[in-house]
Design a protein around this motif. Structure first.
Motif, PDB file in Angstrom:
ATOM      1  N   THR A  17      -1.746  11.852  41.706  1.00  0.00           N
ATOM      2  CA  THR A  17      -3.036  11.808  42.382  1.00  0.00           C
ATOM      3  C   THR A  17      -2.797  11.852  43.882  1.00  0.00           C
ATOM      4  O   THR A  17      -1.938  11.126  44.398  1.00  0.00           O
ATOM      5  N   ARG A  78      -6.106  15.278  40.928  1.00  0.00           N
ATOM      6  CA  ARG A  78      -5.353  14.471  39.960  1.00  0.00           C
ATOM      7  C   ARG A  78      -4.824  15.413  38.887  1.00  0.00           C
ATOM      8  O   ARG A  78      -5.564  16.218  38.336  1.00  0.00           O
ATOM      9  N   ARG A  87      -4.028  18.331  32.440  1.00  0.00           N
ATOM     10  CA  ARG A  87      -5.373  17.971  32.881  1.00  0.00           C
ATOM     11  C   ARG A  87      -5.406  18.052  34.403  1.00  0.00           C
ATOM     12  O   ARG A  87      -4.568  17.481  35.078  1.00  0.00           O
ATOM     13  N   GLU A  89      -8.033  17.480  37.639  1.00  0.00           N
ATOM     14  CA  GLU A  89      -9.312  16.917  38.069  1.00  0.00           C
ATOM     15  C   GLU A  89      -9.417  17.074  39.578  1.00  0.00           C
ATOM     16  O   GLU A  89      -8.526  16.642  40.297  1.00  0.00           O
ATOM     17  N   THR A  91     -12.048  16.149  42.630  1.00  0.00           N
ATOM     18  CA  THR A  91     -13.218  15.321  42.926  1.00  0.00           C
ATOM     19  C   THR A  91     -13.604  15.474  44.384  1.00  0.00           C
ATOM     20  O   THR A  91     -12.746  15.400  45.268  1.00  0.00           O
ATOM     21  N   TRP A 128     -13.278  22.572  29.846  1.00  0.00           N
ATOM     22  CA  TRP A 128     -13.619  22.063  31.171  1.00  0.00           C
ATOM     23  C   TRP A 128     -15.017  21.466  31.154  1.00  0.00           C
ATOM     24  O   TRP A 128     -15.811  21.741  30.267  1.00  0.00           O
ATOM     25  N   ARG A 131     -18.323  16.272  35.799  1.00  0.00           N
ATOM     26  CA  ARG A 131     -18.746  14.878  35.628  1.00  0.00           C
ATOM     27  C   ARG A 131     -19.329  14.348  36.922  1.00  0.00           C
ATOM     28  O   ARG A 131     -18.794  14.584  38.005  1.00  0.00           O
ATOM     29  N   ARG A 133     -20.030  11.442  39.533  1.00  0.00           N
ATOM     30  CA  ARG A 133     -19.162  10.370  40.010  1.00  0.00           C
ATOM     31  C   ARG A 133     -20.010   9.333  40.737  1.00  0.00           C
ATOM     32  O   ARG A 133     -20.941   9.680  41.451  1.00  0.00           O
ATOM     33  N   THR A 139     -16.753  15.392  39.760  1.00  0.00           N
ATOM     34  CA  THR A 139     -15.396  15.746  39.371  1.00  0.00           C
ATOM     35  C   THR A 139     -15.476  16.923  38.416  1.00  0.00           C
ATOM     36  O   THR A 139     -16.249  16.894  37.459  1.00  0.00           O
ATOM     37  N   LEU A 141     -13.293  18.670  35.725  1.00  0.00           N
ATOM     38  CA  LEU A 141     -12.132  18.366  34.899  1.00  0.00           C
ATOM     39  C   LEU A 141     -11.805  19.594  34.056  1.00  0.00           C
ATOM     40  O   LEU A 141     -12.683  20.133  33.398  1.00  0.00           O
ATOM     41  N   GLU A 143      -8.809  21.374  31.376  1.00  0.00           N
ATOM     42  CA  GLU A 143      -7.607  21.214  30.564  1.00  0.00           C
ATOM     43  C   GLU A 143      -7.055  22.580  30.192  1.00  0.00           C
ATOM     44  O   GLU A 143      -7.814  23.481  29.818  1.00  0.00           O
TER      45      GLU A 143
END
Length: 166
Positions: A17, A78, A87, A89, A91, A128, A131, A133, A139, A141, A143
């Motif tokens: 991160t 991250r 993964r 991420e 943000t 994907w 999200r 926050r 965020t 995300l 994969e």
């Protein structure tokens, strides 16, 4: 595309991160740092997973800098290797301007000067989602499935023996 499953972590699953400045330089550093971290984890430069991750991070970081920028606030990257996948991420701290979710990305026209980033993310990601926050922000995300994930984790465990407790 389906939503990413909840993270299934093992004790040997690496993660990373870091915050980057919400500038073009910060976006470029996020992409380069991703490639370096993946190579250190045994996902070599130039591999399919590495190349897909580089484009995804470049697009998400560019969006964070262009559309999610709040003056004086950084964006966060991250990376982790939960069971079977990489993964990613990204943000930012701006709550509005959420990108469309999976399956809702519109294709840019041939003369459009922008609007291709999330289409690339959708094409390269295995899963994907976006999200919300709290505090304000969002965020994205993503994969990407990692072939041979179990073997990769075993090599990482051998290369990095567990820490001894005192």
């Amino acid at each position: 595309m389906t939503a990413p499953p909840a993270a299934q972590r093992t004790s040997m699953s690496p993660s990373f991160t870091r915050r980057f400045s919400s500038t073009p330089l910060g976006a470029r550093l996020a992409r380069r740092t991703t490639l370096t971290a993946l190579n250190a984890w045994g996902i070599p430069y130039g591999s399919d997973v590495s190349e897909r991750a580089a484009v995804v991070v470049a697009e998400l970081a560019a969006n964070a800098v262009t559309h999610g920028r709040v003056p004086g606030r950084d964006f966060e990257l991250r990376l982790s290797l939960p069971t079977g996948s990489l993964r990613i991420e990204v943000t930012d701290t701006r709550g509005d301007g959420r990108p469309p979710g999976p399956g809702a990305v519109r294709a840019a026209g041939p003369l459009d000067e922008s609007g291709r980033g999330m289409a690339l993310v959708e094409a390269l990601a295995d899963r994907w989602e976006v999200r919300k926050r709290t505090p304000p922000g969002k965020t994205v995300l993503v994969e990407i499935d990692v072939p041979g994930w179990l073997g990769l984790m075993r090599r990482l465990a051998v290369a990095r023996p567990p820490k001894r407790r005192r």
